[in-house]
Design a protein around this motif. Structure first.
Motif, short mmCIF file in Angstrom:
data_model
loop_
_atom_site.label_atom_id
_atom_site.label_comp_id
_atom_site.label_asym_id
_atom_site.label_seq_id
_atom_site.Cartn_x
_atom_site.Cartn_y
_atom_site.Cartn_z
N LEU A 176 56.72 3.10 33.48
CA LEU A 176 56.56 3.46 32.07
C LEU A 176 57.18 2.37 31.21
O LEU A 176 58.22 1.82 31.54
CB LEU A 176 57.30 4.78 31.78
CG LEU A 176 56.56 6.07 32.11
CD1 LEU A 176 57.53 7.25 32.06
CD2 LEU A 176 55.38 6.29 31.17
N ALA A 226 53.72 5.15 24.59
CA ALA A 226 53.97 5.04 26.03
C ALA A 226 52.80 4.39 26.75
O ALA A 226 51.64 4.76 26.54
CB ALA A 226 54.22 6.42 26.62
N CYS A 241 55.50 12.46 28.45
CA CYS A 241 55.10 11.14 28.97
C CYS A 241 55.54 10.98 30.42
O CYS A 241 54.83 10.37 31.23
CB CYS A 241 55.70 10.02 28.12
SG CYS A 241 55.05 9.98 26.43
N LEU A 248 56.90 7.28 23.35
CA LEU A 248 57.75 7.41 24.55
C LEU A 248 59.19 7.78 24.22
O LEU A 248 59.81 8.58 24.93
CB LEU A 248 57.69 6.10 25.37
CG LEU A 248 58.43 6.05 26.70
CD1 LEU A 248 58.05 7.20 27.62
CD2 LEU A 248 58.16 4.70 27.40
#
Ligand code: ADP
Ligand code: MG
Length: 484
Positions: free
Chosen positions: A133, A159, A64, A30
């Motif tokens: 996230l 992520a 992501c 991420l």
């Protein structure tokens, strides 16, 4: 139908809300460029950012973010053009930074919904509260050495999408249906592989019980349940535990619990922590995440057809039942295969063959549809031979079986084994006459009203022609002789 548990004070309703952690499909993590490949040597996929070295700065991975937006769109959810990353502070050996970067106040995706199908054919809508996230933590290994624990940081910083449902789920079956549907949508979207064994999808199960019509009571959260089967098992077990507490005059404490499938019980891990225990604050290393409406629209336009829409289209376009359509869209690869077979052919017959003999043969070989020795083209070729009368349905079963064994085309099997349908009237008439002559007693019985014997004569003629006679012609010819 409502699902309840009978206690000594009457019926109890179960209330469940699920928090699913779904690992995002992306090449890099991420906030770092380290690889996300599963199964690498421990600590071989760790950047300085993931290891929490001082002074390292996180950089958001564009892909992501796109995956989270695609998922939000697939869940018919609100996409928030401004979201923000916060630090969730806690100390644990698998978390070198001492905090997890997550989205607490402003998630990237807001309210959405999932429609689930139940075994009795009914559907229900389960609300999605939010999707945010966040980073995964590392993995501790306690079983490698008698006195020490090891840590593998390959997973640290990967992520995750945390997908939180409303407390709308009312039975173990609904929880299972919700997870299967969510996994199916994620797989169609290509945003998470949904592989629970490898840990790329994990569920926290929130359970409470109440008397029908009451407000919600205190819930407990069962952490990291890692298969759909365990989720459906743990719900009634935990509900029973709570019912016994309430009924004996006690009070359920809000706790985080663990499921022990071996013992068939949940046990307390810790009393529930509150958000303020984590000292959330905006991550000073990251700007608010601002995305453009036009980009969201582009992602929406490029979204694949999702299972619900595909199922509805299959029903109208190919005239198949909701049930068959549901089976055929369960996985994208199956749906694509079906369409390749059904295009330009009889969609119902294609569905019947696929959900019948074709799946059965794959099952026997323990193969997925991607590794089927019979291609969509080959199965279609076989359907064409039924449609044009070259073979009958019964012989087709044998042909398909051979196709699975040898990988030949239907026409090759039919030629090699001489399985063409007999449509020569003379040949069928001769066979019928022989059978009738041989079974004079049965003919007399039939004529005196034992109608069921007709099937016997059909069977005998089919047998005499090694199953290859055209069944419609056999019927017609026998009728003319026996009823005439
Ligand atoms: P937290 O942030 O403390 O985990 P949330 O309010 O975000 O709490 O809820 C987390 C999950 O718990 C959600 O999936 C929600 O649907 C579920 N939940 C909330 N209240 C209940 C309840 N009374 N019974 C069962 N599940 C619940
Ligand atoms: Mg929670």
């Amino acid at each position: 139908m409502t699902w309840t548990i009978e206690g000594s004070t009457g019926a109890w309703e179960i209330v469940v809300g699920l928090e699913v952690h779904a690992q995002v499909i992306s090449k890099a993590k991420l906030f770092s460029g380290a690889s996300t490949l599963f199964g690498g040597e421990p600590n071989s996929q760790v950047s300085l950012v993931d290891a929490g070295f001082p002074g390292m700065l996180p950089v958001i991975n564009h892909e992501c973010v796109a995956q989270a937006v695609r998922t939000g769109l697939g869940l018919k959810a609100q996409i928030n053009l401004m979201s923000r990353f916060d630090r969730k502070n806690y100390f644990y050996a698998d978390l070198p930074t001492g905090y997890q970067i997550s989205q607490f106040v402003h998630p990237i995706v807001g309210e959405g919904k999932i429609e689930i199908e139940l075994a009795d054919g009914t559907t229900r809508e389960i609300g999605i509260t939010r999707l945010h996230l966040e980073q995964d933590a590392g993995k501790l290994m306690h079983d490698q050495d008698p006195t020490r624990s090891f840590v593998d940081l390959n997973r640290a910083g990967v992520a995750l999408m945390e997908i939180v449902s409303e407390p709308d789920i009312r039975s173990p079956e609904e929880a299972g249906a919700y997870l299967r549907k969510l996994r199916q949508i994620l797989r169609y979207l290509g945003t998470c592989d949904g592989n629970m064994e490898e840990g790329s999808m994990r569920a926290d199960v929130n359970v409470s019980v109440r008397k029908t019509g009451e407000a919600f009571r205190t819930r407990c959260e069962i952490k990291n349940v890692n298969s759909i089967r365990f989720v459906t098992q743990v719900i009634p077990i935990e509900a029973m535990r709570q019912i016994e507490i309430w009924e004996s005059g006690g009070e359920v404490d809000q706790e985080t619990r663990l499921f022990d499938p071996g013992k068939g019980e949940t046990r307390s891990l810790r009393s529930k922590e509150d958000a303020h225990d984590y000292r959330y604050f905006p991550d000073p290393d990251l700007l608010p995440l601002v995305i453009e409406r036009s980009w969201v629209d582009e992602l929406a336009a490029a979204l694949p057809e999702l299972p619900d829409e595909k199922r509805a289209r299959f029903q109208t376009e190919y005239g198949i039942t909701a049930y068959d359509a549901g089976v055929l869209v369960a996985e994208q690869a199956t749906a694509d295969f079906y369409e390749a077979v059904a295009k330009g052919r009889d969609g119902r017959s294609a569905a019947a063959w696929m959900t019948g003999d074709f799946f059965a043969a794959l099952n026997r070989m323990s193969r997925g549809i991607e590794e089927s020795p019979v291609s969509a083209d080959a199965l279609g070729g076989m359907l064409d031979m039924i449609a044009d009368g070259t073979i009958n349905g019964k012989i087709a079963k044998e042909v398909l079986e051979t196709m699975f064994e040898t990988g030949e085309s239907a026409s090759d099997v039919v030629e090699r084994k001489g399985l063409r349908q007999v449509t020569d009237t003379g040949a069928i008439e001769t066979a019928a006459d022989e059978i009738i002559a041989k079974h004079a007693d049965k003919v007399a019985e039939y004529k005196s009203g034992k109608d069921k014997l007709f099937g016997f004569f059909v069977g005998q003629v089919m047998k005499a022609t090694a199953g290859k006679a055209n069944p419609a012609m056999v019927n017609e010819i026998l009728k003319a002789r026996l009823d005439g």
